[in-house]
Design an enzyme around this catalytic site. Structure first.
Site, mmCIF file in Angstrom:
data_model
loop_
_atom_site.group_PDB
_atom_site.id
_atom_site.type_symbol
_atom_site.label_atom_id
_atom_site.label_comp_id
_atom_site.label_asym_id
_atom_site.label_seq_id
_atom_site.Cartn_x
_atom_site.Cartn_y
_atom_site.Cartn_z
ATOM 1 N N TYR A 102 0.835 -1.192 0.000
ATOM 2 C CA TYR A 102 0.000 0.000 0.000
ATOM 3 C C TYR A 102 0.877 1.253 0.000
ATOM 4 C CZ TYR A 102 -3.931 -2.958 1.490
ATOM 5 O OH TYR A 102 -4.899 -3.923 1.573
ATOM 6 N N TYR A 141 0.093 -10.433 0.033
ATOM 7 C CA TYR A 141 1.285 -10.048 0.790
ATOM 8 C C TYR A 141 1.403 -10.883 2.066
ATOM 9 C CZ TYR A 141 -2.186 -6.998 3.130
ATOM 10 O OH TYR A 141 -3.302 -6.501 3.771
ATOM 11 N N ARG A 152 -2.138 -12.568 3.335
ATOM 12 C CA ARG A 152 -3.422 -11.997 2.977
ATOM 13 C C ARG A 152 -3.601 -12.212 1.492
ATOM 14 N NH1 ARG A 152 -7.400 -8.354 4.514
ATOM 15 N NH2 ARG A 152 -8.337 -10.262 3.699
ATOM 16 N N HIS A 155 -7.197 -8.659 -2.400
ATOM 17 C CA HIS A 155 -8.476 -8.086 -1.974
ATOM 18 C C HIS A 155 -8.503 -6.584 -2.235
ATOM 19 C CE1 HIS A 155 -5.757 -7.600 1.482
ATOM 20 N NE2 HIS A 155 -6.490 -6.554 1.816
ATOM 21 N N HIS A 157 -10.473 -3.115 -0.639
ATOM 22 C CA HIS A 157 -11.275 -2.584 0.458
ATOM 23 C C HIS A 157 -12.374 -1.670 -0.069
ATOM 24 C CE1 HIS A 157 -8.487 -3.765 3.778
ATOM 25 N NE2 HIS A 157 -7.580 -3.668 2.821
#
Length: 219
Positions: A102, A141, A152, A155, A157
């Site tokens: 991110y 990640y 994870r 995905h 959000h």
């Protein structure tokens, strides 16, 4: 090198109008609908102002290069629990880049940043409750840099709100991702409702891209 044009809102409105009522996105059901399961917001909601938060996350305004990764479209409809499509709902999306990182000061992942990936977009639903945005498939990640084990899965959000409904925070997952089976966040959703979080894709003839369908029901 010339700057690539971003998707215009007018073009998206035309596309959405063409599919209204088609089974691809699905009509509103008579009576109540099953609410989309709530998911954790996570630690990486954007905290730094961005000049560009439009519906094309693959290209930042003024940049000559597009984001790395597999481009795709996400399209869906926002409903109230009674099956009514919600116009002018705010759909706020954010995700990791192609490498699984991110653009956030608290992300300690050592994977590469992508200066050409927008990573955050805000759109509103049209008169019939439809939204759409263009992005790239986010990378998975490892949880080791967050002090955990495992991975994870891929995905996106979502934070969805409407003046008549309570805000919903959730996540969209990708059908066929083998990491879904071990992902601890999707496992928190009731087993009978997890399918509501997993988006399937078809080929979008207009753009030539994979098109993932993700409807959201506010409850």
């Amino acid at each position: 090198m010339t700057v690539r044009s971003k998707i215009s809102r007018r073009a998206v409105t035309r596309q959405l109008g063409a599919i209204a009522g088609v089974a691809l996105v699905g009509p509103a059901l008579a009576g109540s609908m099953l609410a989309t399961p709530r998911q954790v917001k996570g630690p990486f909601y954007p905290v730094e102002e961005q000049a560009d938060t439009d519906l094309d996350l693959t290209l930042i305004q003024g940049h000559s290069k597009a984001a790395m990764g597999e481009p795709l479209l996400v399209r869906g409809r926002v409903y109230a629990a009674n099956g009514k499509p919600l116009s002018n709902a705010l759909v706020d999306v954010w995700q990791a880049n192609h490498h699984g990182r991110y653009s956030h000061p608290k992300d300690l992942n050592t994977a590469s940043l992508d200066e050409h990936f927008q990573g955050w977009g805000i759109v509103r639903t049209d008169a019939d409750g439809y939204y759409q945005f263009k992005s790239i498939k986010p990378g998975a990640y490892p949880l080791s840099f967050l002090g955990g084990d495992g991975w994870r899965c891929r995905h996106v959000h979502f934070k969805v709100s409407h003046e008549s409904q309570s805000e919903l925070i959730t996540q969209m997952y990708f059908d066929g991702d083998p990491l879904i089976a071990q992902d601890f966040e999707i496992a928190k959703a009731p087993e009978a409702q997890r399918h509501l979080l997993i988006a399937k894709s078809v080929h979008d003839d207009a753009s030539g891209l994979p098109l993932y369908t993700f409807d959201v029901v506010l409850g």
